[in-house]
Motif scaffolding. Structure first.
Motif, PDB file in Angstrom:
ATOM      1  N   ALA A 264       0.852  -1.207   0.000  1.00  6.19           N
ATOM      2  CA  ALA A 264       0.000   0.000   0.000  1.00  6.19           C
ATOM      3  C   ALA A 264       0.882   1.249   0.000  1.00  6.19           C
ATOM      4  O   ALA A 264       0.638   2.198  -0.764  1.00  6.19           O
ATOM      5  N   ILE A 265       1.919   1.238   0.827  1.00  6.69           N
ATOM      6  CA  ILE A 265       2.839   2.381   0.882  1.00  6.69           C
ATOM      7  C   ILE A 265       3.623   2.474  -0.429  1.00  6.69           C
ATOM      8  O   ILE A 265       3.812   3.557  -0.989  1.00  6.69           O
TER       9      ILE A 265
ATOM     10  N   GLY B 191       4.595  12.349  -9.954  1.00  6.96           N
ATOM     11  CA  GLY B 191       4.108  13.718  -9.782  1.00  6.96           C
ATOM     12  C   GLY B 191       2.620  13.828  -9.541  1.00  6.96           C
ATOM     13  O   GLY B 191       2.033  14.906  -9.690  1.00  6.96           O
ATOM     14  N   ALA B 192       1.986  12.715  -9.153  1.00  7.32           N
ATOM     15  CA  ALA B 192       0.555  12.776  -8.821  1.00  7.32           C
ATOM     16  C   ALA B 192       0.385  12.504  -7.327  1.00  7.32           C
ATOM     17  O   ALA B 192       1.329  12.085  -6.650  1.00  7.32           O
ATOM     18  N   LEU B 193      -0.813  12.740  -6.827  1.00  8.53           N
ATOM     19  CA  LEU B 193      -1.082  12.519  -5.396  1.00  8.53           C
ATOM     20  C   LEU B 193      -1.907  11.243  -5.221  1.00  8.53           C
ATOM     21  O   LEU B 193      -2.963  11.099  -5.839  1.00  8.53           O
ATOM     22  N   PRO B 194      -1.450  10.300  -4.370  1.00  7.37           N
ATOM     23  CA  PRO B 194      -2.253   9.102  -4.111  1.00  7.37           C
ATOM     24  C   PRO B 194      -3.361   9.395  -3.107  1.00  7.37           C
ATOM     25  O   PRO B 194      -3.161  10.184  -2.176  1.00  7.37           O
ATOM     26  N   ALA B 195      -4.513   8.777  -3.293  1.00 10.93           N
ATOM     27  CA  ALA B 195      -5.620   8.901  -2.340  1.00 10.93           C
ATOM     28  C   ALA B 195      -6.165   7.503  -2.083  1.00 10.93           C
ATOM     29  O   ALA B 195      -7.019   7.007  -2.811  1.00 10.93           O
ATOM     30  N   THR B 196      -5.605   6.848  -1.053  1.00  8.66           N
ATOM     31  CA  THR B 196      -6.099   5.518  -0.697  1.00  8.66           C
ATOM     32  C   THR B 196      -7.383   5.706   0.099  1.00  8.66           C
ATOM     33  O   THR B 196      -7.461   6.566   0.975  1.00  8.66           O
ATOM     34  N   MET B 197      -8.406   4.917  -0.236  1.00  9.95           N
ATOM     35  CA  MET B 197      -9.697   5.132   0.420  1.00  9.95           C
ATOM     36  C   MET B 197     -10.160   3.929   1.219  1.00  9.95           C
ATOM     37  O   MET B 197      -9.848   2.791   0.904  1.00  9.95           O
ATOM     38  N   ALA B 198     -10.879   4.203   2.283  1.00  4.66           N
ATOM     39  CA  ALA B 198     -11.443   3.155   3.136  1.00  4.66           C
ATOM     40  C   ALA B 198     -12.537   3.780   3.988  1.00  4.66           C
ATOM     41  O   ALA B 198     -12.694   5.002   4.007  1.00  4.66           O
ATOM     42  N   ILE B 199     -13.286   2.918   4.685  1.00  3.19           N
ATOM     43  CA  ILE B 199     -14.297   3.408   5.620  1.00  3.19           C
ATOM     44  C   ILE B 199     -13.718   3.274   7.028  1.00  3.19           C
ATOM     45  O   ILE B 199     -13.366   2.174   7.457  1.00  3.19           O
ATOM     46  N   VAL B 200     -13.603   4.385   7.710  1.00  7.31           N
ATOM     47  CA  VAL B 200     -13.006   4.404   9.052  1.00  7.31           C
ATOM     48  C   VAL B 200     -14.095   4.760  10.059  1.00  7.31           C
ATOM     49  O   VAL B 200     -14.600   5.890  10.051  1.00  7.31           O
TER      50      VAL B 200
ATOM     51  N   ASP C 205      -1.117   6.160   9.804  1.00  2.00           N
ATOM     52  CA  ASP C 205      -1.613   5.448  10.982  1.00  2.00           C
ATOM     53  C   ASP C 205      -2.866   4.637  10.665  1.00  2.00           C
ATOM     54  O   ASP C 205      -3.007   3.495  11.080  1.00  2.00           O
ATOM     55  N   ARG C 206      -3.764   5.249   9.901  1.00  2.49           N
ATOM     56  CA  ARG C 206      -4.990   4.535   9.550  1.00  2.49           C
ATOM     57  C   ARG C 206      -4.718   3.417   8.558  1.00  2.49           C
ATOM     58  O   ARG C 206      -5.350   2.362   8.600  1.00  2.49           O
ATOM     59  N   LEU C 207      -3.748   3.666   7.677  1.00  3.26           N
ATOM     60  CA  LEU C 207      -3.356   2.633   6.714  1.00  3.26           C
ATOM     61  C   LEU C 207      -2.847   1.406   7.479  1.00  3.26           C
ATOM     62  O   LEU C 207      -3.205   0.267   7.174  1.00  3.26           O
ATOM     63  N   ARG C 208      -2.033   1.678   8.505  1.00  3.58           N
ATOM     64  CA  ARG C 208      -1.460   0.593   9.315  1.00  3.58           C
ATOM     65  C   ARG C 208      -2.573  -0.146  10.057  1.00  3.58           C
ATOM     66  O   ARG C 208      -2.589  -1.377  10.105  1.00  3.58           O
ATOM     67  N   GLU C 209      -3.514   0.606  10.591  1.00 10.14           N
ATOM     68  CA  GLU C 209      -4.611  -0.032  11.328  1.00 10.14           C
ATOM     69  C   GLU C 209      -5.473  -0.886  10.398  1.00 10.14           C
ATOM     70  O   GLU C 209      -5.840  -2.014  10.728  1.00 10.14           O
ATOM     71  N   LEU C 210      -5.742  -0.336   9.211  1.00 12.01           N
ATOM     72  CA  LEU C 210      -6.542  -1.075   8.233  1.00 12.01           C
ATOM     73  C   LEU C 210      -5.871  -2.398   7.849  1.00 12.01           C
ATOM     74  O   LEU C 210      -6.529  -3.411   7.615  1.00 12.01           O
ATOM     75  N   ALA C 211      -4.547  -2.363   7.781  1.00 15.91           N
ATOM     76  CA  ALA C 211      -3.780  -3.536   7.343  1.00 15.91           C
ATOM     77  C   ALA C 211      -3.739  -4.629   8.400  1.00 15.91           C
ATOM     78  O   ALA C 211      -3.399  -5.772   8.088  1.00 15.91           O
ATOM     79  N   THR C 212      -4.070  -4.288   9.651  1.00 19.71           N
ATOM     80  CA  THR C 212      -3.918  -5.276  10.722  1.00 19.71           C
ATOM     81  C   THR C 212      -5.209  -5.611  11.466  1.00 19.71           C
ATOM     82  O   THR C 212      -5.282  -6.637  12.130  1.00 19.71           O
TER      83      THR C 212
END
Ligand code: PSU
Ligand code: MN
Length: 309
Positions: free
Chosen positions: A39-40, A50-59, A70-77
């Motif tokens: 994901a990272i 040169g673009a901006l990533p926007a990873t999406m999820a429901i938190v 931090d949320r990416l890490r939490e989502l992954a675990t």
């Protein structure tokens, strides 16, 4: 309706390219710790172009466009992350749950957030045996419903690929081979299924996207990119593992949302991680290609022509 991170908000306002990324692949598609690393890695690929990533999820019931680390890490675990498609999105929101967005849910949110380009690994499609099970991924209907460009390595090879292409044609979704005249087969560069449409650069893709949008159909566009040659597993080699996975899924009566994660995990173990390496490589590659296409679309909108300056 959606919460955009301030970075995403500013980029969209300034007309800079943004690439939406999904999260089912993080929560349900790849094993720990490869999921967070990938994901990272995908975000880094997007930034490197040169673009901006926007990873999406429901938190906690809130759709977030542009997860922080931090949320990416939490989502992954976390163990309680719902696999979200358009049919159970409202439930996840109303109950305040955590959710990982499939391609279908990501396209819905990307469109609402004003993001034009989305990258994933392999889309869902028509499952083998769908004539009996009726198991056809919500991804196909969503591709037809949302005005977003999806960049992928084709549909996952565990599926019925020719039936998937037939449904996309029925739905009126253009399928563009990126540097190929053949549908890639996710882990493999080749499927034996020919495509009508090929583009060899982000500029060629953007021209087709603009022509498609001008028709006003409201449907999306699918760009299919072969996995990097050094990481691919040739179709005849992966076929044995896919067959074994399908047999085991049938034996255990796996059904519904569990089917795709089960098959991907089985194939990864059966190939001693080879398919996993291919999956990671193609995810990163697709993120990079998507960033190039997003840049080209924005450059044209703002009158800047990269490469012509
Ligand atoms: N690409 C990958 N791995 C994945 C997926 C895509 O490399 O796990 C996910 C996507 O989120 C896609 C989902 O939408 O698999 C399809 O699930 P289903 O077949 O249940 O619709
Ligand atoms: Mn399904």
């Amino acid at each position: 309706m959606v919460s955009r991170s301030s970075e995403v908000e500013e980029a969209l306002k300034a007309g800079r390219p943004v690439v939406a990324l999904e999260s089912t692949v993080i929560a349900h598609g790849l094993p720990v710790p490869h999921n967070l690393e990938t994901a990272i890695g995908c975000e880094e690929e997007v930034r490197s172009i040169g673009a901006l990533p926007a990873t999406m999820a429901i938190v906690g019931g809130e759709p977030i466009i542009g997860l922080d680390k931090d949320r990416l890490r939490e989502l992954a675990t976390r163990e309680d992350v719902v696999k979200v498609n358009p049919a159970n999105l409202a439930m996840t929101l109303a109950r305040g749950q955590w959710g990982a967005t499939t391609v279908a849910a990501s396209l819905l949110l990307a469109e609402r957030a004003g993001i034009e380009v989305f990258a994933t690994g392999g889309i869902g499609g028509v499952h083998r045996g769908a004539a009996q099970s009726f198991d056809i991924s919500a991804d196909l209907a969503a591709l037809a419903r949302h005005r977003v460009v999806t960049v992928c390595a084709g549909a996952k090879a565990i599926l019925d690929l020719s039936a998937t292409i037939e449904v996309l044609e029925t739905l009126g979704v253009p399928v563009i081979g990126y540097g190929t005249s053949e549908l890639p087969a996710f882990y493999s560069r080749s499927s034996g299924i020919g495509l009508d449409c090929r583009a060899d650069s982000p500029r060629e893709v953007a021209a087709i996207v603009r022509a498609h949008r001008a028709l006003g159909t409201g449907t999306g566009v699918l760009v299919v990119v072969p996995p990097p040659a050094e990481a691919e597993v040739p179709a005849d080699e992966i076929a044995v593992s896919i067959e074994a996975a399908l047999q085991e899924a049938a034996r255990q009566a796996i059904s519904g949302k569990a089917v795709t994660p089960f098959l991907l995990d089985f194939v990864a173990r059966h190939t001693a991680g080879r398919s996993l390496r291919a999956n990671i490589a193609l995810l990163r590659n697709n993120a990079r290609v998507a960033a190039g296409i997003a840049g080209e679309l924005k450059a044209r909108q703002s009158g800047r022509h990269p490469g012509q300056e």
